[in-house]
Design a protein around this motif. Structure first.
Motif, PDB file in Angstrom:
ATOM      1  N   ASP A   1      -6.288  -3.307  -7.528  1.00 34.73           N
ATOM      2  CA  ASP A   1      -5.198  -4.032  -6.878  1.00 34.73           C
ATOM      3  C   ASP A   1      -5.720  -4.692  -5.604  1.00 34.73           C
ATOM      4  OD1 ASP A   1      -2.662  -4.968  -6.444  1.00 34.73           O
ATOM      5  OD2 ASP A   1      -1.764  -3.039  -5.991  1.00 34.73           O
TER       6      ASP A   1
ATOM      7  N   VAL B   1     -11.146   2.358  -7.950  1.00 32.69           N
ATOM      8  CA  VAL B   1      -9.810   2.662  -7.448  1.00 32.69           C
ATOM      9  C   VAL B   1      -8.782   2.015  -8.358  1.00 32.69           C
ATOM     10  CG1 VAL B   1      -8.264   2.493  -5.476  1.00 32.69           C
ATOM     11  CG2 VAL B   1     -10.722   2.737  -5.106  1.00 32.69           C
TER      12      VAL B   1
ATOM     13  N   SER C   1      -7.455   6.240   4.009  1.00 33.73           N
ATOM     14  CA  SER C   1      -8.497   6.590   3.042  1.00 33.73           C
ATOM     15  C   SER C   1      -9.189   7.856   3.526  1.00 33.73           C
ATOM     16  CB  SER C   1      -9.495   5.453   2.902  1.00 33.73           C
ATOM     17  OG  SER C   1     -10.161   5.245   4.120  1.00 33.73           O
TER      18      SER C   1
ATOM     19  N   GLN D   1       2.694   2.428  -3.815  1.00 33.50           N
ATOM     20  CA  GLN D   1       2.032   2.610  -5.101  1.00 33.50           C
ATOM     21  C   GLN D   1       1.127   3.834  -5.088  1.00 33.50           C
ATOM     22  OE1 GLN D   1      -0.003  -0.957  -6.187  1.00 33.50           O
ATOM     23  NE2 GLN D   1       1.835  -2.196  -6.162  1.00 33.50           N
TER      24      GLN D   1
ATOM     25  N   LEU E   1      -6.146   0.024  -1.975  1.00 35.52           N
ATOM     26  CA  LEU E   1      -7.020   0.869  -1.159  1.00 35.52           C
ATOM     27  C   LEU E   1      -7.137   0.288   0.241  1.00 35.52           C
ATOM     28  CD1 LEU E   1      -9.093   3.257  -1.033  1.00 35.52           C
ATOM     29  CD2 LEU E   1     -10.829   1.587  -1.643  1.00 35.52           C
TER      30      LEU E   1
ATOM     31  N   ILE F   1       0.826  -1.207   0.000  1.00 35.76           N
ATOM     32  CA  ILE F   1       0.000   0.000   0.000  1.00 35.76           C
ATOM     33  C   ILE F   1       0.857   1.251   0.000  1.00 35.76           C
ATOM     34  CG2 ILE F   1      -1.649   1.333   1.362  1.00 35.76           C
ATOM     35  CD1 ILE F   1      -2.915  -1.298   2.171  1.00 35.76           C
TER      36      ILE F   1
ATOM     37  N   THR G   1      -2.271   5.738  -5.959  1.00 36.36           N
ATOM     38  CA  THR G   1      -3.667   5.342  -6.032  1.00 36.36           C
ATOM     39  C   THR G   1      -4.493   6.483  -6.609  1.00 36.36           C
ATOM     40  OG1 THR G   1      -3.428   3.896  -4.135  1.00 36.36           O
ATOM     41  CG2 THR G   1      -5.652   4.561  -4.698  1.00 36.36           C
TER      42      THR G   1
ATOM     43  N   GLY H   1      -5.352   1.114  -8.251  1.00 35.82           N
ATOM     44  CA  GLY H   1      -4.274   0.902  -7.296  1.00 35.82           C
ATOM     45  C   GLY H   1      -4.825   0.253  -6.043  1.00 35.82           C
TER      46      GLY H   1
ATOM     47  N   VAL I   1     -11.786  -2.253  -6.977  1.00 34.64           N
ATOM     48  CA  VAL I   1     -10.380  -1.971  -6.710  1.00 34.64           C
ATOM     49  C   VAL I   1      -9.517  -2.809  -7.647  1.00 34.64           C
ATOM     50  CG1 VAL I   1      -8.579  -1.935  -4.955  1.00 34.64           C
ATOM     51  CG2 VAL I   1     -10.945  -1.482  -4.308  1.00 34.64           C
TER      52      VAL I   1
END
Length: 192
Positions: free
Chosen positions: A47, A29, A149, A16, A33, A13, A18, A31, A45
């Motif tokens: 990823d 998303v 987030s 990368q 999350l 996390i 996002t 990337g 998501v």
């Protein structure tokens, strides 16, 4: 020295970029999350999706990989691996290629593990988000190297009802049995 290295979720996390695109109730998303707190809506998501232990998610979740430690009220679809922690509470159907389910998690729904999970909706939503970013029709919220987030605005939209996969399958079977009726071959009901 260990032969096998285990990558931590925090490492994935934290390294990368996002990009988040909101389209109505859908949050797409590009990337990884991390979700914390109370959230509503459907999440797509690209990823890895991580749901923190204090999170309460109301809506469907579709991701490539999932690590769920909190509460999710909705269906979960994972294209690859799903990890349900001991504090996870799931209220809906789960579909994944593989799963690790820790002792103590609660699942109120069905679990389907299949060698190939159909995630066409994830591909469609990701392509739609990338198209929006290219055409600059929305201003994405971009987080770089931030595992936290951001707070989503509350909406007064009604929550769509979800049907677990078993209920949907039962409806289809009932429809099929109603349309297939055995008719005698001749009018006098003589089987000869």
């Amino acid at each position: 020295m260990s032969l096998f290295k285990k990558r931590k979720v925090e490492d994935i996390i934290g390294t990368q970029e996002t990009k988040i695109v909101k389209n109505g109730r859908d949050t797409i998303v590009l990337g990884p999350l991390l979700l914390t707190g109370q959230k509503e809506g459907n999440f797509y998501v690209q990823d890895i999706l991580t749901v923190d232990a204090d999170a309460d998610i109301m809506g469907d979740v579709t991701a490539t990989n999932c690590v769920i430690n909190g509460k999710v009220t909705g269906n979960i679809v994972c294209a690859k691996e799903l990890h349900l922690g001991a504090t996870a509470v799931i209220g809906g159907s789960i579909m994944a290629k593989g799963a690790v389910i820790d002792t103590g998690c609660i699942i109120n729904g069905t679990v389907l593990l299949a060698p190939r999970v159909e995630t066409a909706i994830l591909s469609i939503k990701i392509a739609e988000a990338e198209n929006m970013l290219v055409n600059e029709t929305v201003m994405p919220k971009i987080r770089i190297n931030s595992p936290e987030s951001e707070e989503m605005p509350k909406m007064d939209l009604p929550v769509a009802e979800y049907k677990p996969l078993v209920k949907r399958q039962e409806e289809i079977i009932k429809q099929k049995t109603n349309t297939i009726a055995a008719h005698p071959t001749d009018q006098i009901d003589n089987w000869w």
